[in-house]
Design a protein around this motif. Structure first.
Motif, PDB file in Angstrom:
ATOM      1  N   ALA A 235       0.844  -1.213   0.000  1.00  0.00           N
ATOM      2  CA  ALA A 235       0.000   0.000   0.000  1.00  0.00           C
ATOM      3  C   ALA A 235       0.870   1.251   0.000  1.00  0.00           C
ATOM      4  N   LYS A 236       1.972   1.216   0.757  1.00  0.00           N
ATOM      5  CA  LYS A 236       2.886   2.360   0.788  1.00  0.00           C
ATOM      6  C   LYS A 236       3.521   2.572  -0.587  1.00  0.00           C
ATOM      7  N   GLY A 237       3.875   1.476  -1.245  1.00  0.00           N
ATOM      8  CA  GLY A 237       4.469   1.576  -2.577  1.00  0.00           C
ATOM      9  C   GLY A 237       3.526   2.241  -3.569  1.00  0.00           C
ATOM     10  N   TYR A 238       2.229   1.905  -3.482  1.00  0.00           N
ATOM     11  CA  TYR A 238       1.249   2.518  -4.383  1.00  0.00           C
ATOM     12  C   TYR A 238       1.134   4.022  -4.130  1.00  0.00           C
ATOM     13  N   ILE A 239       1.164   4.410  -2.856  1.00  0.00           N
ATOM     14  CA  ILE A 239       1.107   5.837  -2.511  1.00  0.00           C
ATOM     15  C   ILE A 239       2.323   6.558  -3.090  1.00  0.00           C
ATOM     16  N   GLU A 240       3.490   5.959  -2.879  1.00  0.00           N
ATOM     17  CA  GLU A 240       4.735   6.578  -3.367  1.00  0.00           C
ATOM     18  C   GLU A 240       4.775   6.628  -4.890  1.00  0.00           C
ATOM     19  N   SER A 241       4.274   5.568  -5.519  1.00  0.00           N
ATOM     20  CA  SER A 241       4.246   5.534  -6.981  1.00  0.00           C
ATOM     21  C   SER A 241       3.317   6.610  -7.539  1.00  0.00           C
ATOM     22  N   LYS A 242       2.140   6.728  -6.925  1.00  0.00           N
ATOM     23  CA  LYS A 242       1.171   7.725  -7.378  1.00  0.00           C
ATOM     24  C   LYS A 242       1.728   9.138  -7.251  1.00  0.00           C
ATOM     25  N   ASN A 243       2.577   9.347  -6.238  1.00  0.00           N
ATOM     26  CA  ASN A 243       3.140  10.670  -5.993  1.00  0.00           C
ATOM     27  C   ASN A 243       4.521  10.851  -6.632  1.00  0.00           C
ATOM     28  N   ASN A 244       4.800   9.964  -7.614  1.00  0.00           N
ATOM     29  CA  ASN A 244       6.029  10.071  -8.414  1.00  0.00           C
ATOM     30  C   ASN A 244       7.313   9.942  -7.589  1.00  0.00           C
ATOM     31  N   GLU A 245       7.230   9.228  -6.460  1.00  0.00           N
ATOM     32  CA  GLU A 245       8.431   8.954  -5.661  1.00  0.00           C
ATOM     33  C   GLU A 245       8.963   7.591  -6.095  1.00  0.00           C
ATOM     34  N   LYS A 246       9.582   7.583  -7.275  1.00  0.00           N
ATOM     35  CA  LYS A 246       9.984   6.332  -7.911  1.00  0.00           C
ATOM     36  C   LYS A 246      10.900   5.483  -7.029  1.00  0.00           C
ATOM     37  N   ASP A 247      11.951   6.075  -6.513  1.00  0.00           N
ATOM     38  CA  ASP A 247      12.932   5.306  -5.736  1.00  0.00           C
ATOM     39  C   ASP A 247      12.315   4.723  -4.469  1.00  0.00           C
ATOM     40  N   ASN A 248      11.505   5.531  -3.779  1.00  0.00           N
ATOM     41  CA  ASN A 248      10.850   5.041  -2.563  1.00  0.00           C
ATOM     42  C   ASN A 248       9.861   3.924  -2.876  1.00  0.00           C
ATOM     43  N   ALA A 249       9.120   4.076  -3.970  1.00  0.00           N
ATOM     44  CA  ALA A 249       8.152   3.051  -4.358  1.00  0.00           C
ATOM     45  C   ALA A 249       8.851   1.734  -4.662  1.00  0.00           C
ATOM     46  N   ILE A 250       9.939   1.809  -5.411  1.00  0.00           N
ATOM     47  CA  ILE A 250      10.685   0.587  -5.743  1.00  0.00           C
ATOM     48  C   ILE A 250      11.242  -0.060  -4.479  1.00  0.00           C
ATOM     49  N   LYS A 251      11.730   0.767  -3.566  1.00  0.00           N
ATOM     50  CA  LYS A 251      12.251   0.247  -2.306  1.00  0.00           C
ATOM     51  C   LYS A 251      11.170  -0.500  -1.532  1.00  0.00           C
ATOM     52  N   TYR A 281       8.539   1.080 -15.504  1.00  0.00           N
ATOM     53  CA  TYR A 281       7.914   1.388 -16.797  1.00  0.00           C
ATOM     54  C   TYR A 281       7.267   2.772 -16.787  1.00  0.00           C
ATOM     55  N   LYS A 282       6.491   3.037 -15.749  1.00  0.00           N
ATOM     56  CA  LYS A 282       5.669   4.244 -15.708  1.00  0.00           C
ATOM     57  C   LYS A 282       6.467   5.493 -15.339  1.00  0.00           C
ATOM     58  N   HIS A 283       7.323   5.370 -14.355  1.00  0.00           N
ATOM     59  CA  HIS A 283       7.969   6.564 -13.810  1.00  0.00           C
ATOM     60  C   HIS A 283       9.422   6.746 -14.245  1.00  0.00           C
ATOM     61  N   GLY A 284      10.086   5.678 -14.495  1.00  0.00           N
ATOM     62  CA  GLY A 284      11.498   5.820 -14.838  1.00  0.00           C
ATOM     63  C   GLY A 284      11.770   5.719 -16.311  1.00  0.00           C
ATOM     64  N   GLY A 285      10.813   5.175 -17.071  1.00  0.00           N
ATOM     65  CA  GLY A 285      11.064   4.958 -18.483  1.00  0.00           C
ATOM     66  C   GLY A 285      12.163   3.942 -18.719  1.00  0.00           C
ATOM     67  N   GLN A 286      12.443   3.137 -17.665  1.00  0.00           N
ATOM     68  CA  GLN A 286      13.509   2.127 -17.772  1.00  0.00           C
ATOM     69  C   GLN A 286      12.879   0.818 -18.241  1.00  0.00           C
ATOM     70  N   LEU A 287      12.665   0.722 -19.536  1.00  0.00           N
ATOM     71  CA  LEU A 287      11.892  -0.378 -20.101  1.00  0.00           C
ATOM     72  C   LEU A 287      12.568  -1.731 -19.926  1.00  0.00           C
ATOM     73  N   ASP A 288      13.885  -1.768 -20.059  1.00  0.00           N
ATOM     74  CA  ASP A 288      14.582  -3.047 -19.917  1.00  0.00           C
ATOM     75  C   ASP A 288      14.505  -3.579 -18.491  1.00  0.00           C
ATOM     76  N   LYS A 289      14.615  -2.658 -17.508  1.00  0.00           N
ATOM     77  CA  LYS A 289      14.471  -3.089 -16.112  1.00  0.00           C
ATOM     78  C   LYS A 289      13.049  -3.570 -15.845  1.00  0.00           C
ATOM     79  N   ALA A 290      12.091  -2.865 -16.392  1.00  0.00           N
ATOM     80  CA  ALA A 290      10.695  -3.280 -16.236  1.00  0.00           C
ATOM     81  C   ALA A 290      10.506  -4.680 -16.807  1.00  0.00           C
ATOM     82  N   ALA A 316       3.033  -4.062 -23.232  1.00  0.00           N
ATOM     83  CA  ALA A 316       3.119  -2.599 -23.163  1.00  0.00           C
ATOM     84  C   ALA A 316       4.569  -2.118 -23.314  1.00  0.00           C
ATOM     85  N   VAL A 317       5.511  -2.873 -22.758  1.00  0.00           N
ATOM     86  CA  VAL A 317       6.925  -2.499 -22.887  1.00  0.00           C
ATOM     87  C   VAL A 317       7.344  -2.536 -24.355  1.00  0.00           C
TER      88      VAL A 317
END
Length: 907
Positions: A235-251, A281-290, A316-317
């Motif tokens: 749930a925390k990851g979704y909040i962070e992702s929605k708020n464009n906190e990419k690194d925190n969401a991934i963590k 995919y959504k926030h970093g544009g890092q398609l290969d990592k996705a 989608a990738v």
């Protein structure tokens, strides 16, 4: 094996006592059996429980608490099998018997908990909320029942969150947290905190949301509840992702993945990989990592549904990489895995796991996959110079998505449905229209224009109260058909023997035929409900063109999408699509101008500049021929006749076009009627003048204006003052050809239900009874200046017109904004002057507006009165006068001739 044998023996003994001894067995032996069922219950127990149930009913022991326990455990059994309708039936019986025998509060709450859960799982959120509230009422004063109360609050919060009512969700979660904390139940406190954080984040309270979820995480960490910890971190990851906190969401999501990997929970781990990949995919544009994480998820995916989600994201990738061939391969993997999806017309499309499709989330996923696949074909076509083959594949996929939308529409209700349809289907229809535009397939483009409107029309089902007009019997029957069809589909999937599968398929076809007859009967018995929920037909382009040949004019339908605005121009012999550039912000600006007086030259210059910009965006590129014009707007509502072609001088479109409006071609053609009226039922006028409700000003001039209009009619009826009541309208108006109302009205937003004010009370659109059709041809609602809503937004006004259309009224004249009383009266009187000269309604209104314009009045005084629906002329008022005169002349001539003959014969 031992358990099964024991159960068989027990059943056998019960049957022996029923049949041989003919006596009733005692129920003391049930106590031990019930205690075992508390720990585990299996399908084999159903035979035993049903036998005991029959025994209790035969021996009239329903007042015994053991009987309610039998019902309770039968409910649990069907709940475990996900047959929620049957579970609800048993839980409701148990609840009723608990009330009857006044059993303990604990027993009542246990039953209510399971009943509410079954309601929740079957998406009956209204009943679920009510039942959870009953739990709160029963248990809130007792500490030993606090866990049930806090769970009830958490579930209510969850439902409100799903419905988009985030404020209510927050209130319930805070109450649950408060009680949990008071009774030191930190686990339940954490569950309430999770849903609290989700709702806080949804209203933009990011800081509070993170504080709430961090508290939940701390609780689960301290208790070493790893699965719950993973849920809260997710749930925390979704909040962070929605708020464009990419690194925190991934963590956060990586912590979730590590927990599930440690627990050897492959399902949880694969979902965590899906979440991590999506953030890349959504926030970093890092398609290969996705892609790396999506492929990792596929390796460990246990659920076919999770694998489908991963394939969709992998597609989608590749779509993003412009590798359309690979992308399409993965989209196809999603759709032809195994199992099938059966549409309501019996046709089959290969989509996995039919039983899963009982759930809305699964259907939405499949709709997303179809949308993704279609947009991939569309982009593929664009990359190859609009290759026709690829465009045709995109169109086929959009047609399939449209078919799935029709299927889903029959099951979606309420607020959740409304947000879903608006957010999801709008983008689907926009891309489908673009595809048709590139293919120059105007017939299918027209179809998608119309379908985009019918979807939004159908999400008004609850708002307009159509469902409330179904009888309890019909509601239950509708529900039973859906449930039985779902059960048969699940049974067909499980069946392994060919003959058994064939028999089940035959049963399904018979049942679908019965359902079809039932649905068709609703068209006659409740046309509004049928149209809104089941009727997926649209007017064809040819049918509409045939109508336009008698109309002798043109029609324009607009679709305002996120990336472009489209207009389809239709005449009796041709159709074409234009792609337009329009700034949606101009709509509100023009309405703001019109809803207030334009007093200075500067204000007039600003108005002309803005209105000419809209004209140049929406009308000029269409190359329309002057004359009669039907406009179908898209959610917005602009008074086109008030637009100026020039930014420097007053060249209003009212001079060039006789304009009427409609929600859709289907909406227009459906209510055309040619009803005959008795002479005394030509005209009805209603003017309440004064109102019982506060803040509504008196309309003193309405009486004089109504008298002036009524003089045009040989016979007329008027209800003035207190006689202008809600009852008078509902009972009398349906018999009259023309109904004129001078009153206040409210249609000011998308979310507030339109209403009309009468002398005694208010009439809401949902109160209009669709079962009794109105013969009325024209309703004129002249809403005068009032403090209640200055600008009526398009959707609100159209809801008002839809409400009257439900009654069978084909034409409604209403106001977009409030106007000074005297100008409203004058415009209305002029309209009737021309209407009674046999001009079509649109031309009569045009002439009335031009008269006010020639007196120097600006568009804010006349452009807001609009015609929605059929614009044909109403037959002359005086045909019956001439007919009567003819009878009189003939009678006089006859008498004269008879007397002459008599005199001659005498001579």
């Amino acid at each position: 094996m031992i358990r099964a044998t024991k159960n068989f023996c027990l059943v056998f003994l019960v049957l022996i006592q029923f049949q041989v001894q003919g006596q009733c067995v005692e129920n003391k032996s049930l106590t031990e059996y019930f205690s075992k069922l508390q720990k585990s219950i299996t399908e084999k127990d159903s035979v035993m429980l049903l036998s005991y149930k029959k025994h209790f009913e035969r021996c009239h022991l329903q007042t015994d608490t053991s009987y309610t326990k039998i019902l309770y455990f039968l409910g649990i059994l069907f709940q475990d099998k996900q047959e929620y309708d049957k579970a609800i039936n048993y839980f409701r019986q148990a609840k009723n018997f608990n009330s009857k025998i006044n059993t303990s509060t604990l027993n009542q709450i246990k039953v209510l908990s399971q009943l509410s859960y079954s309601y929740y799982k079957s998406f009956n959120y209204v009943e679920a909320l009510n039942t959870y509230q009953q739990i709160v009422a029963l248990g809130q004063s007792r500490g030993d029942l606090a866990v049930y109360v806090t769970n009830a609050y958490e579930k209510q919060a969850n439902i409100y969150n799903r419905l988009g009512d985030f404020e209510s969700s927050i209130k319930k979660a805070l109450l649950g947290q408060k009680i949990s904390r008071a009774f030191n139940d930190s686990e339940m406190e954490a569950y309430n905190l999770i849903i609290l954080s989700k709702s806080q984040n949804s209203i933009g309270a990011t800081k509070e949301a993170l504080e709430s979820i961090n508290q939940a995480i701390a609780i689960f960490e301290s208790k070493k509840l790893e699965e719950d910890l993973a849920a809260s971190l997710s749930a925390k990851g979704y909040i962070e992702s929605k708020n464009n906190e990419k690194d925190n969401a991934i963590k956060s999501f990586k912590r979730v993945a590590s927990i599930f990997k440690k627990l050897k929970d492959n399902k949880g781990y694969s979902l965590a990989c899906l979440d991590i990949g999506y953030v890349y995919y959504k926030h970093g544009g890092q398609l290969d990592k996705a892609l790396l994480y999506y492929n990792e998820g596929v390796k460990f995916a246990v659920s076919p549904f999770t694998k489908i989600q991963l394939f969709d994201n992998i597609g989608a990738v590749y779509w993003k990489k412009k590798d359309y061939v690979r992308a399409l391969e993965f989209y196809q993997k999603c759709l032809v895995n195994n199992g099938y999806f059966r549409f309501s017309d019996g046709s089959i499309y290969e989509i996995p796991k039919a039983k899963s499709l009982k759930y809305a989330d699964y259907k939405r996923t499949f709709l997303t996959i179809l949308q993704d696949k279609a947009i991939c074909w569309l982009d593929y076509a664009k990359s190859e110079n609009n290759k026709k083959e690829h465009l045709e594949n995109a169109l086929k996929t959009y047609q399939l998505a449209d078919k799935l939308i029709d299927y889903m529409r029959q099951e979606h209700t309420g607020t959740q449905s409304k947000y879903f349809w608006r957010d999801k289907t709008r983008s689907i229809y926009e891309s489908a229209i673009e595809t048709c535009y590139l293919l120059k397939d105007y017939e299918k483009a027209f179809y998608f224009f119309e379908k985009s409107r019918s979807v939004l029309l159908n999400d008004k089902l609850n708002e307009l109260g159509a469902k409330q007009k179904l009888s309890e019997t019909d509601l239950q029957k509708e529900k039973e058909y859906l449930s039985r069809i779902s059960e048969l589909n699940a049974s067909i999937e499980k069946a392994s023997i060919a003959k058994q599968k064939n028999d089940l398929n035959n049963q399904l076809l018979d049942l679908q035929e019965q359902q079809g007859h039932f649905i068709k009967s609703l068209e006659t018995r409740n046309p509004a409900y049928y149209r809104m929920k089941y009727d997926t037909t649209t007017v064809s382009l040819k049918q509409f063109q045939n109508y336009l040949s008698s109309f002798k004019g043109q029609a324009v339908e607009y679709f305002i999408g996120d990336s472009a605005t489209y207009a389809i121009v239709i005449s009796q012999n041709s159709a074409s699509i234009k792609k337009l550039r329009y700034n949606i912000a101009n709509t509100q600006q023009i309405l703001d101008f019109c809803s207030k007086s334009i007093n200075t030259k500067t204000e007039l210059s600003q108005y002309l500049l803005l209105s000419s910009a809209i004209y140049k965006s929406l009308i000029q590129p269409l190359n329309l021929q002057n004359g009669r014009l039907i406009i179908s707007q898209d959610g917005i509502f602009i008074p086109f006749e008030g637009l100026s072609k020039s930014s420097a001088k007053k060249e209003y479109l009212v001079h060039d076009f006789k304009i009427s409006y409609t929600y859709s071609a289907q909406f227009l053609l459906r209510n055309l009627q040619n009803t005959t009226f008795l002479p005394q039922n030509k005209f009805l006028g209603i003017a309440p003048v004064n109102y019982n409700l506060p803040n509504l000003s008196s309309l003193k001039g309405s009486t004089e204006s109504l008298d002036a209009i009524a003089k045009s009619y040989f016979w007329s009826s008027k209800y003035i003052g207190k006689e202008g009541s809600k009852k008078a309208f509902l009972t009398r108006a349906k018999k009259y050809q023309i109904v004129q109302i001078y009153t206040h009205a409210f249609a000011d937003s998308n979310e507030t239900e339109p209403r009309i004010y009468f002398a005694d009370t208010t009439l809401k659109v949902s109160e209009l009874n669709s079962e009794e059709r109105f013969k009325t041809n024209l309703l004129v609602l002249s809403a005068c200046k009032t403090g209640v809503g200055k600008v009526a937004k398009g959707e609100g006004v159209l809801s008002l017109a839809r409400g009257f259309s439900m009654l069978g009224i084909p034409s409604t004249i209403t106001s977009l904004w409030s106007v000074e009383d005297k100008n409203t009266y004058k415009l209305t009187e002029l309209f009737y002057l021309y209407l009674n000269q046999d001009f079509p309604k649109d031309e009569a209104l045009q002439k009335a507006k031009i008269d006010l314009l020639n007196e120097g009045l600006l568009p804010n005084s006349w452009a807001g009165m609009i015609l929605i629906g059929d614009s044909s002329a109403i037959s002359s008022n005086y045909w019956y006068v001439w007919l009567l005169a003819g009878f009189v002349i003939t009678a006089i001539a006859g008498i004269w001739y008879w007397r002459k003959r008599t005199k001659t014969s005498t001579i």
